[in-house]
Design an enzyme around this catalytic site. Structure first.
Site, PDB file in Angstrom:
ATOM      1  N   CYS A   1       6.044  -0.836   1.460  1.00  0.00           N
ATOM      2  CA  CYS A   1       4.602  -0.826   1.641  1.00  0.00           C
ATOM      3  C   CYS A   1       4.191   0.383   2.489  1.00  0.00           C
ATOM      4  O   CYS A   1       4.596   1.505   2.209  1.00  0.00           O
ATOM      5  CB  CYS A   1       4.163  -2.162   2.238  1.00  0.00           C
ATOM      6  SG  CYS A   1       2.384  -2.463   2.213  1.00  0.00           S
TER       7      CYS A   1
ATOM      8  N   ASP B   1       3.307  -5.006  -9.228  1.00  0.00           N
ATOM      9  CA  ASP B   1       2.815  -4.908  -7.861  1.00  0.00           C
ATOM     10  C   ASP B   1       1.286  -4.921  -7.876  1.00  0.00           C
ATOM     11  O   ASP B   1       0.658  -4.039  -8.455  1.00  0.00           O
ATOM     12  CB  ASP B   1       3.334  -3.613  -7.222  1.00  0.00           C
ATOM     13  CG  ASP B   1       2.950  -3.469  -5.760  1.00  0.00           C
ATOM     14  OD1 ASP B   1       2.164  -4.291  -5.248  1.00  0.00           O
ATOM     15  OD2 ASP B   1       3.447  -2.525  -5.123  1.00  0.00           O
TER      16      ASP B   1
ATOM     17  N   HIS C   1       5.042  -7.131  -5.305  1.00  0.00           N
ATOM     18  CA  HIS C   1       5.125  -6.209  -4.172  1.00  0.00           C
ATOM     19  C   HIS C   1       6.236  -6.571  -3.200  1.00  0.00           C
ATOM     20  O   HIS C   1       6.958  -5.707  -2.716  1.00  0.00           O
ATOM     21  CB  HIS C   1       3.778  -6.204  -3.442  1.00  0.00           C
ATOM     22  CG  HIS C   1       3.683  -5.193  -2.344  1.00  0.00           C
ATOM     23  ND1 HIS C   1       3.575  -3.845  -2.585  1.00  0.00           N
ATOM     24  CD2 HIS C   1       3.675  -5.337  -0.988  1.00  0.00           C
ATOM     25  CE1 HIS C   1       3.501  -3.196  -1.432  1.00  0.00           C
ATOM     26  NE2 HIS C   1       3.561  -4.072  -0.451  1.00  0.00           N
TER      27      HIS C   1
END
Length: 420
Positions: free
Chosen positions: A234, A328, A362
Site C-alpha cells: 500500500c 485490488d 488489496h
C-alpha cells in the site's frame, strides 16, 4: 469413540494444519466450527458442513465441504473464512511474541444453522497459531529518529535484513516481521507515522528517515552489511519504491499493491523534492454495502503535469518485484505496476518483475490469514473496500509468501547464511 485431531496443534501462523474426525456414524452430516477471540475481545468465526464417509471419517484434505462458509476440498478453509461477528473488523495480531491466537475447533453432529450454537460441541480442540518461533528475539528500536521493532532469528548470523512496512493504518504492525524472522530474516517492522513521537498523520515524507533505518539495519552485527531488502504494501510500497530508487543500501524490493509515483504527500531527499500527485477525492465511490472504494482517487501519473512525480525505477540498485492483486479495489495497482515495468524496460533495466493474481484484492498477507474484503480504517469515516474473492485470494497468499521469501533470499547479499 469420537475423535478430532489437528496436526500440528501448535504452529506458526503461516503453516497449514491437518484436520480429521472419526468414530462418527457413516454418511452423517456434521458441522465443523472455528472461532477465536482477538486481543480486543472481538470474536471471529467460521463453519463448514461435511458428510462422513462409509467409515464415519472426515479428512479435510480429501473430504469436500458441502456448505457453510465455503464449498469443496480446502484443508485451511476454516482459517481462511474466519470473519468478525462485529462487521468490518480486520483480524490483526498485535502481541506477536507474548501469546498466539487460540483457535477453537468444534465438531457438531448436525448442521448448525446458527453461527453461535446453543448446544455444546461433541468434541473440540484448541490450536495455537504463533507469529514468531520460540527463539526469535524481539527488540524495540528507538535509534535517533528511527521507531520500530526488530525481529532477529536465533543464532549469530549474519542474516539477510529486511525492512517491513505497511500502509495507511499507521503505527507499527509486527506480525509479518515475526514470521519473516521465524524463516531466517532479520526483519525491522518500521513505523513512519502514527506511532510514539512520529507525526500523527501522514504528511510530507523525508526519505532521510528511511535511509537512517536502512543504514541502521545494515550496521547491525547480526545483519549482512552488503545491503537490505524492503517488503511493503500500500502506501508503504510507495515508500519502498522510493527507497529502491534512491537509496544505495537497498538491494532488493517487494512492492505489494502500491504505486509507481509519489501520491498525496510530497517526498524530499536532501536537495531532491518530489511533488505528490493530488488525490482526486471527488472520485470516491460509495458502495451498496455502505463502504468506500478509493481506487479511482489516484490520478494517472502519465499526465504531463505529473511527470516529475514518477519514480525513475531504472536508477534502482537492485531488483524490484511488484506483487499485484488484479481485483485490488483500494489502488489500481496493476496499472501502476505495468507503468513501472514499462519504464524499466524503456531504460533497459531488466530486473523489474511483475506477478499478478486474478480475483485477488488489496490485502495480500501471509498464508493462513483470513480473507478480508472490507474493513474499517482509522483515517476514513466509512469502511474501505479491499476487493478479491475468497479462494483465489487465499491461494495467492500461500503462493506469494513463498515467492517473497525466495526473491529476498536470492537477491539480498549475504556472505553466510544459517541453515533454516
Amino acid at each position: 469413540m469420537i475423535g478430532l485431531t489437528v496436526s500440528p496443534e501448535v504452529a506458526l501462523a503461516d503453516e497449514s494444519v491437518k484436520i480429521q474426525a472419526w468414530g462418527l456414524p457413516p454418511q452423517e452430516l456434521i458441522t465443523l466450527r472455528a472461532w477465536l477471540k482477538d486481543e480486543k475481545g472481538q470474536i471471529f468465526q467460521s463453519r463448514a458442513f461435511y458428510k462422513t464417509d462409509d467409515d464415519g471419517k472426515v479428512d479435510l484434505e480429501h473430504t469436500p465441504a458441502t456448505g457453510g462458509d465455503f464449498h469443496g476440498v480446502h484443508p485451511m478453509g476454516l482459517f481462511w473464512t474466519l470473519k468478525p461477528v462485529t462487521p468490518f473488523l480486520r483480524l490483526l495480531k498485535r502481541d506477536v511474541k507474548g501469546s498466539p491466537f487460540y483457535v477453537h475447533l468444534e465438531l457438531y453432529h448436525q448442521i448448525e444453522i446458527t453461527s453461535s450454537p446453543k448446544e455444546p460441541p461433541i468434541i473440540s480442540k484448541i490450536v495455537e497459531r504463533w507469529y514468531t518461533s520460540p527463539h526469535v528475539q524481539r527488540v524495540q528500536i528507538r535509534e535517533g529518529r528511527i521507531r520500530g521493532v526488530l525481529f532477529l532469528p536465533p543464532g549469530e548470523g549474519p542474516f539477510p535484513g529486511v525492512i517491513d512496512m505497511f500502509g495507511g493504518v499507521g503505527g507499527v504492525l509486527e506480525f509479518r516481521s515475526g514470521l519473516l524472522a521465524s524463516r531466517g530474516f532479520a526483519s525491522l517492522a518500521l513505523a513512519y507515522f502514527a506511532y510514539e513521537d512520529l507525526p500523527s498523520f501522514l504528511g510530507a515524507m523525508d526519505l532521510k528517515y528511511f535511509e537512517e533505518a536502512a543504514q541502521f539495519l545494515c550496521n547491525h552485527p547480526k545483519v549482512s552489511g552488503e545491503g537490505v531488502g524492503v517488503l511493503a504494501i500500500c502506501k508503504g510500497a510507495e515508500m519502498g519504491l522510493a527507497m529502491a530508487t534512491y537509496l544505495p543500501q537497498v538491494a532488493a524490493t517487494v512492492c505489494i499493491n502500491g504505486t509507481n509515483a509519489v501520491n498525496g504527500n510530497t517526498l524530499s531527499y536532501g536537495d531532491l523534492f518530489i511533488p505528490g500527485i493530488p488525490y482526486q477525492t471527488e472520485r470516491l465511490l460509495f458502495t451498496d454495502r455502505g463502504t468506500l472504494n478509493i481506487s479511482r482517487t489516484m490520478d494517472d501519473p502519465r499526465k504531463p503535469e505529473h511527470q516529475d512525480s514518477i519514480y525513475p525505477v531504472e536508477r534502482a540498485r537492485g531488483p524490484i518485484l511488484f506483487l499485484v492483486g488484479e481485483d485490488d479495489q483500494n489502488y489500481d495497482s496493476l496499472f501502476f505496476a505495468k507503468q513501472a515495468l514499462a519504464r524499466a524496460r524503456k531504460y533497459r533495466k531488466k530486473d523489474v518483475y511483475l506477478k499478478s493474481y486474478p480475483k485477488v484484492g488489496h490485502l495480500l498477507e501471509p498464508p493462513g490469514s483470513p480473507f478480508c474484503p472490507v474493513s474499517q480504517s482509522p483515517f476514513f469515516p466509512l469502511p474501505l473496500t479491499w476487493g478479491g474473492e475468497l479462494l483465489p485470494h487465499c491461494r495467492a497468499q500461500e503462493h506469494s509468501w513463498k515467492v517473497i521469501q525466495d526473491f529476498l533470499r536470492k537477491n539480498i547479499p549475504c556472505s553466510r547464511r544459517n541453515k533454516l
